[in-house]
Motif scaffolding. Structure first.
Motif, PDB file in Angstrom:
ATOM      1  N   GLN A  54      -6.738  -3.663  -2.967  1.00 62.14           N
ATOM      2  CA  GLN A  54      -6.637  -3.803  -1.512  1.00 62.14           C
ATOM      3  C   GLN A  54      -5.388  -4.947  -1.487  1.00 62.14           C
ATOM      4  N   TYR A  55      -5.610  -5.924  -2.356  1.00 63.41           N
ATOM      5  CA  TYR A  55      -4.272  -6.867  -2.295  1.00 63.41           C
ATOM      6  C   TYR A  55      -3.048  -6.389  -2.922  1.00 63.41           C
ATOM      7  N   LYS A  56      -3.063  -5.632  -4.005  1.00 58.98           N
ATOM      8  CA  LYS A  56      -1.879  -4.939  -4.419  1.00 58.98           C
ATOM      9  C   LYS A  56      -1.340  -3.782  -3.536  1.00 58.98           C
ATOM     10  N   SER A  63       1.657 -14.269   4.951  1.00 62.60           N
ATOM     11  CA  SER A  63       0.956 -15.644   5.198  1.00 62.60           C
ATOM     12  C   SER A  63      -0.519 -15.187   5.561  1.00 62.60           C
ATOM     13  N   ARG A  64      -0.872 -14.280   6.144  1.00 64.23           N
ATOM     14  CA  ARG A  64      -2.195 -13.604   6.246  1.00 64.23           C
ATOM     15  C   ARG A  64      -3.019 -13.327   5.189  1.00 64.23           C
ATOM     16  N   VAL A  65      -2.055 -12.532   4.242  1.00 62.62           N
ATOM     17  CA  VAL A  65      -2.540 -12.077   2.812  1.00 62.62           C
ATOM     18  C   VAL A  65      -2.855 -13.499   2.082  1.00 62.62           C
ATOM     19  N   ALA A  66      -1.924 -14.628   2.177  1.00 66.13           N
ATOM     20  CA  ALA A  66      -1.994 -15.669   1.474  1.00 66.13           C
ATOM     21  C   ALA A  66      -3.360 -16.267   1.874  1.00 66.13           C
ATOM     22  N   ASN A  67      -3.656 -16.301   3.229  1.00 70.14           N
ATOM     23  CA  ASN A  67      -4.944 -16.911   3.496  1.00 70.14           C
ATOM     24  C   ASN A  67      -6.125 -16.218   3.108  1.00 70.14           C
ATOM     25  N   ALA A  68      -6.135 -14.957   2.875  1.00 69.22           N
ATOM     26  CA  ALA A  68      -7.261 -14.442   2.273  1.00 69.22           C
ATOM     27  C   ALA A  68      -7.331 -14.219   0.661  1.00 69.22           C
ATOM     28  N   GLU A  69      -6.066 -14.634   0.158  1.00 71.13           N
ATOM     29  CA  GLU A  69      -6.152 -14.905  -1.250  1.00 71.13           C
ATOM     30  C   GLU A  69      -5.691 -16.110  -1.918  1.00 71.13           C
ATOM     31  N   LYS A  70      -6.200 -17.211  -1.539  1.00 65.58           N
ATOM     32  CA  LYS A  70      -5.983 -18.604  -1.629  1.00 65.58           C
ATOM     33  C   LYS A  70      -5.498 -18.956  -3.058  1.00 65.58           C
ATOM     34  N   ASP A  71      -5.996 -17.942  -3.970  1.00 66.12           N
ATOM     35  CA  ASP A  71      -5.869 -18.551  -5.464  1.00 66.12           C
ATOM     36  C   ASP A  71      -4.242 -17.896  -5.897  1.00 66.12           C
TER      37      ASP A  71
END
Length: 226
Positions: free
Chosen positions: A28-30, A57-65
């Motif tokens: 999903q991330y990719k 940014s919304r992806v970053a908030n979900a994938e903080k690492d």
């Protein structure tokens, strides 16, 4: 014995379920990142770049690492700053890009790609006050690009941005179309070595503009030689 086998089966099933969930999350991330990178590559307007930055940014908030969503969000934001016609909006955009890039830097320190965008942020801010920020900004951007090359001498974006800086700087302040051409050609050469990144989410922008700018430099140098 059967109890142990049952426990073992439950543990195996739990591990398998966890692995499948992790794989699904990674997919999903990719998928999300691939779609946004495609949008980024085709967006030219200020609003379009800012919308894409917000999506990253919304992806970053979900994938903080993960550093890439923060990086791409910063890149889209500073790209918007370069095109922003209202001078008073440029500094806030640069500050926003810096905050995003600081997160990428925290997750992935000493990253050549991050230093390239740091240079871009400085250069975007020069337009706010050319007289006060010009020389100091050029020197600071150059220092960031030199750091980018030090961290990764094979990074085509560092050479592309060095070419841009040399191309846009007046000769009396150290600019040179001949030097810019050498940087652009180096960027294209190194981008060719990274062509396998084309269908990935890894950073791979810069080749096409480097090719266009190299062609512009050749034309200008040919005209100057006549």
């Amino acid at each position: 014995m059967k109890t142990k086998q049952h426990i073992g089966s439950l543990m195996a099933a739990t591990l398998l379920t966890g692995s499948m969930a992790m794989a699904q999350t990674t997919d999903q991330y990719k998928t999300a990142m691939t779609g946004l990178i495609t949008r980024m590559d085709t967006t030219q307007s200020v609003d379009g770049n800012l919308q894409t930055a917000n999506a990253f940014s919304r992806v970053a908030n979900a994938e903080k690492d993960k550093w890439l969503p923060y990086y791409y969000s910063a890149l889209c934001t500073v790209t918007a700053a370069f095109s922003e016609p209202s001078i008073e909006k440029i500094d806030p955009l640069c500050q926003q890009a810096t905050q995003l890039l600081d997160e990428a830097d925290r997750i992935s320190p000493n990253n050549s790609e991050v230093y390239c965008v740091k240079a871009m942020i400085v250069l975007a801010g020069i337009k706010v006050n050319m007289m006060q920020r010009g020389m100091q900004g050029i020197m600071k951007a150059q220092a960031n690009l030199e750091k980018a090359v030090q961290l990764d001498a094979e990074n085509p974006r560092a050479y592309y941005l060095m070419g841009q800086q040399s191309y846009n700087t007046p000769e009396k302040f150290g600019g040179s179309k001949k030097e810019a051409l050498a940087f652009f050609e180096k960027a294209v050469e190194l981008a060719e070595k990274q062509k396998d990144r084309a269908n990935t989410i890894d950073v791979n922008w810069g080749r096409k503009p480097a090719e266009r700018q190299a062609a512009n430099c050749r034309k200008l140098l040919q005209l100057a030689a006549k």
